[in-house]
Design an enzyme around this catalytic site. Structure first.
Site, PDB file in Angstrom:
ATOM      1  N   HIS A 636     -26.086  41.526   2.383  1.00  0.00           N
ATOM      2  CA  HIS A 636     -24.842  42.266   2.135  1.00  0.00           C
ATOM      3  C   HIS A 636     -23.639  41.345   1.965  1.00  0.00           C
ATOM      4  CE1 HIS A 636     -24.282  41.952   6.605  1.00  0.00           C
ATOM      5  NE2 HIS A 636     -23.023  41.862   6.255  1.00  0.00           N
ATOM      6  N   ASP A 684     -32.066  43.465   4.452  1.00  0.00           N
ATOM      7  CA  ASP A 684     -30.777  42.750   4.422  1.00  0.00           C
ATOM      8  C   ASP A 684     -31.004  41.266   4.710  1.00  0.00           C
ATOM      9  OD1 ASP A 684     -28.109  42.215   4.280  1.00  0.00           O
ATOM     10  OD2 ASP A 684     -27.586  43.102   6.216  1.00  0.00           O
ATOM     11  N   SER A 780     -21.559  38.203  10.224  1.00  0.00           N
ATOM     12  CA  SER A 780     -22.654  38.652   9.361  1.00  0.00           C
ATOM     13  C   SER A 780     -23.407  37.472   8.758  1.00  0.00           C
ATOM     14  CB  SER A 780     -22.112  39.531   8.232  1.00  0.00           C
ATOM     15  OG  SER A 780     -21.670  40.769   8.722  1.00  0.00           O
TER      16      SER A 780
END
Length: 830
Positions: A636, A684, A780
């Site tokens: 992402h 992901d 992230s």
């Protein structure tokens, strides 16, 4: 002169006093006048005796006069300032203040008969109609609010399709001040054209008159392009070719070599009206560079328009692939450096009328339209099934595809209607079965992806509607049937863990039938340790058994890099130069006030695989070092167009404090998992290929983390740490400077599913019940590293993916489960 002085003295002695005073004054005054006059005479004589300067010397003498020098220097300085300012204005200030904006567009002109001569840009027919259309487009923009910014329109190509009329491909160029660059978007430029058409629309017709030109408003498409796209596609470019396929089924060969040079080259393909184009790529030799240097981009148009990209090839082609257009035009855009080549062909094909009656006895196959070609953005197919009796339904067995009920979001990989119920197709990495509880269902499929996507096939059969699975079998939510004896055995037999959900913790049986979860997991669960005996014994292979390089499997789950040779070929201890940090100083490792959702400061060298990913100069995501050339992160982080361009990214390695990286690496290529779902964050995961390997001299401050095998098991006694430079709380506005770490615990998959619901087998949860320790924004893609009790090596167990806020009670963070992707990772980095 001496005699005159004596005579004067003698005369003065013979006179009385008053007379002497008067004579004395007179004499003095005469003497002074005489001296002054003498001096003036001498000066005049001296000037006459000197030679007066003539010509250049006279001018020089005049210039060197001090007042004149001041004036001249001032003038010279003024002239220099004017010259420098003019140069700055022409080459820097003006260039920075104004920039060219380039747009590629297309629309259909209705009620105009297409002539074959329109394919030749130098023909009289092409020039005539192109001049007219160009004048109309220019008139629209010259009378609009951006008239002062508009420069020109250029008609590039004219083509025809099965809708009739003429399809116009054109360029537009604007000169825009930088302060207004954000205003000139492709939506704004397109709206000007559409508004001109809207003013003449009547009776809900889709064709309006643009200054007398009938234009299909639904066909108008405007895209922003690069200046290089414009310059390399003009008619005077030496790297543009045009090919035409007139007869269906006749192959037209395509061979492109790097002798064209390392620049962008383009091949425009056209076929007969009413047909489509199938491009077959049989060989493509390039360096994998993420479509930056070497690439083939296929467009569903004759101009390089972003909204019309069919497919991009960014790595060598090992097996033949084919791509189908939605009309009778296609553009191939090549970027190839030296010693690269492309081989293939294209042909005109008929549009498929994909409607068929299907009997479910015996079993058979259904295929996506144009199979085995990739699915184009527009296609349709209908299958009408029929089973022998009303008690039997239809089961569709997919290899890597699943149908799920449509929600508020659109369908990006296939739109399905099954007996008036709408479903969306999603590509996945496992088998599924879709059951239709009707004996004669109609199944309609439509392509719905903006680009070309991989084809699918499914086997069909009938099934008993009242008993979908045989006796003693369990029906998974994926539609698969598995034996009930395999429920809660620690193996994901259903492919979505539906056979492992809602399972109570298995009881430990220390006899011969110990539960697979406890056997050889590295922890002594039985009082006599019998659960950890004979762990190197070979056994049947499964995802919870460690597989040696020889192909044999052993009972021991965490055999990889535990400093004990377990496989007969010792392959479990190969490539183990990883996950073994050597902190420079441990004094501050457990203290610190700069908390990131319960984290504390790390020390130098404590997490040598931690990477800070900077996009366009700012921290955006984290990553982990896998090898000297590869990093691993979350998909992402690169999900948007600009974010997917590796040229904007930099990887900061060996860094404790932001700005103190030991090495900053450029990214050559970003590999996002092909099944990544931007809505659910499933799959992901992404890999980043560095342009150059980081220097080995940076070790131990830069070091890979150990990659766990699929059998790797995490227990409650493992120590798991999440690290990153992300925000320290959900509402924080300032990022920490020092790398933060926080210890978290792995949450059971059942509990994770209960909390969030949308948890796939490729996700795991980690945190603490209070929520005091958690990852947050900016973390992230960073690592969740776990270390076995008493062990020395750290393994990458999770990748920071998503969650509900940051540090909220009973809402753990969600991570990508790395053990599910081990084979996928090795397939790219090996």
């Amino acid at each position: 002169m001496g005699t005159k002085q004596e005579e004067t003295e003698q005369t003065s002695e013979d006179k009385d006093a008053p007379q002497q005073d008067s004579a004395s004054v007179a004499d003095v005054s005469v003497e002074v006048a005489t001296v002054d006059h003498t001096l003036r005479m001498l000066r005049r004589m001296y000037r006459k005796s000197r030679r007066k300067p003539k010509g250049l010397k006279r001018l020089l003498a005049y210039v060197l006069n001090i007042p004149h020098i001041t004036v001249i220097v001032t003038a010279v300085v003024f002239v220099l300032v004017v010259i420098i300012w003019s140069l700055l204005w022409v080459f820097i200030i003006r260039r920075e203040s104004y920039s060219g904006a380039y747009f590629a567009g297309m629309f259909r002109v209705a009620n105009v008969e297409f002539l074959p001569e329109y394919r030749q840009a130098e023909s009289h027919e092409f020039v005539s109609i192109a001049t007219k259309i160009q004048h109309v487009v220019s008139s629209v923009y010259k009378t609009s609010s951006v008239a002062r910014l508009y420069k020109q329109a250029v008609i590039s190509d004219l083509s025809n399709n099965d809708q009739g009329g003429v399809l116009v491909h054109f360029w537009m160029v604007f000169v825009i001040p930088r302060v207004k660059s954000a205003v000139m978007s492709e939506e704004f430029v397109g709206a000007i054209l559409k508004n001109s058409v809207l003013t003449s629309l009547q009776n809900r017709s889709s064709v309006g008159y643009l200054l007398g030109l009938p234009v299909d408003i639904d066909s108008i498409l405007i895209n922003v392009v690069q200046r290089s796209d414009y310059t390399s596609n003009t008619e005077d470019s030496q790297c543009v070719d045009k090919l035409y396929a007139n007869l269906p089924g006749v192959s037209v060969p395509l061979n492109v070599f790097s002798s064209w040079g390392g620049v962008s080259c383009h091949v425009k393909l056209t076929s007969a009206p009413g047909s489509l184009i199938r491009l077959v790529v049989s060989s493509f030799l390039i360096e994998p560079t993420d479509c930056v240097d070497d690439a083939l981009v296929v467009y569903d148009a004759l101009l390089p328009m972003r909204g019309r990209i069919l497919h991009s090839l960014c790595e060598p082609v090992s097996s033949s692939i084919s791509i189908v257009s939605t009309s009778n035009v296609m553009l191939l855009s090549f970027r190839m450096s030296d010693n690269k080549s492309f081989k293939g062909y294209f042909e005109a094909i008929a549009e498929e009328k994909c409607v068929s009656e299907v009997e479910t006895q015996p079993e058979g196959q259904i295929y996506s339209p144009f199979y085995p070609s990739m699915l184009p953005p527009e296609c349709a197919c209908t299958w009408k099934f029929k089973t022998p009796n009303p008690g039997l339904g239809v089961a569709l067995h997919f290899q890597n595809y699943v149908l799920k009920p449509k929600d508020m979001k659109g369908c990006n990989n296939g739109w399905w209607r099954v007996n008036e119920v709408i479903f969306c197709g999603i590509y996945v990495g496992y088998h599924t079965v879709f059951r239709i509880a009707h004996h004669s269902p109609a199944v309609e499929f439509r392509c719905s992806s903006p680009n070309s996507v991989q084809p699918f096939q499914a086997s069909y059969s009938s099934y008993n509607i009242s008993h979908p699975c045989p006796e003693s079998y369990f029906l998974c939510t994926t539609g698969l049937c598995v034996e009930r004896s395999r429920l809660c055995d620690g193996l994901d037999d259903c492919q979505d863990e539906s056979d492992e959900m809602l399972c109570s913790r298995p009881t430990m049986n220390c006899g011969s039938s110990s539960h697979p979860l406890f056997v050889c997991n590295g922890e002594v669960d039985c009082s006599h340790g019998e659960d950890e005996i004979n762990c190197t014994q070979e056994t049947t292979c499964s995802e919870i058994r460690y597989q040696c390089r020889s192909g044999s499997c052993i009972l021991k789950k965490n055999a990889k890099c535990d400093d004990v040779p377990d496989c007969k070929d010792h392959s479990d201890e190969a490539d183990c130069d990883c996950g073994h940090p050597t902190p420079v100083n441990k004094g501050g490792s457990s203290t610190g006030l700069h908390r990131i959702v319960g984290g504390v400061n790390s020390v130098e060298g404590e997490w040598p695989w931690q990477v800070s990913l900077h996009f366009d100069g700012s921290l955006y995501c984290g990553a982990s070092v896998l090898s000297s050339n590869w990093l691993i992160s979350a998909a992402h982080c690169f999900s948007k167009d600009r974010l997917s361009d590796p040229r904007y990214w930099r990887a900061h390695l060996g860094m404790l404090m932001q700005g103190s990286a030991k090495h900053v690496a450029e990214i050559q290529r970003i590999v996002v998992h092909e099944y990544y779902n931007a809505y659910t964050f499933d799959y992901d995961i992404a890999l980043l290929h560095l342009k150059k390997a980081w220097p080995a001299s940076l070790s131990p401050l830069v070091q890979p983390v150990c990659l766990p095998p699929s059998s790797h098991t995490i227990t409650d006694s493992h120590r798991c740490i999440v690290t990153g430079w992300g925000y320290r709380s959900e509402d924080d506005k300032v990022l920490p400077t020092v790398l933060q770490k926080a210890q978290v615990s792995i949450t059971s998959q059942t509990e994770c599913q209960r909390i969030y619901g949308l948890i796939s087998p490729r996700m795991l949860c980690a945190g603490v019940p209070s929520g005091e320790r958690d990852a947050c924004r900016g973390d992230s893609g960073g690592p969740l590293s776990c270390q076995a009790p008493g062990g020395s090596r750290w393994f990458l167990i999770g990748i920071v993916s998503w969650g509900s806020g940051c540090g909220r009670p009973n809402l753990p963070g969600v991570y990508t489960r790395v053990t599910k992707f081990t084979s996928w990772i090795y397939s790219h980095i090996s």
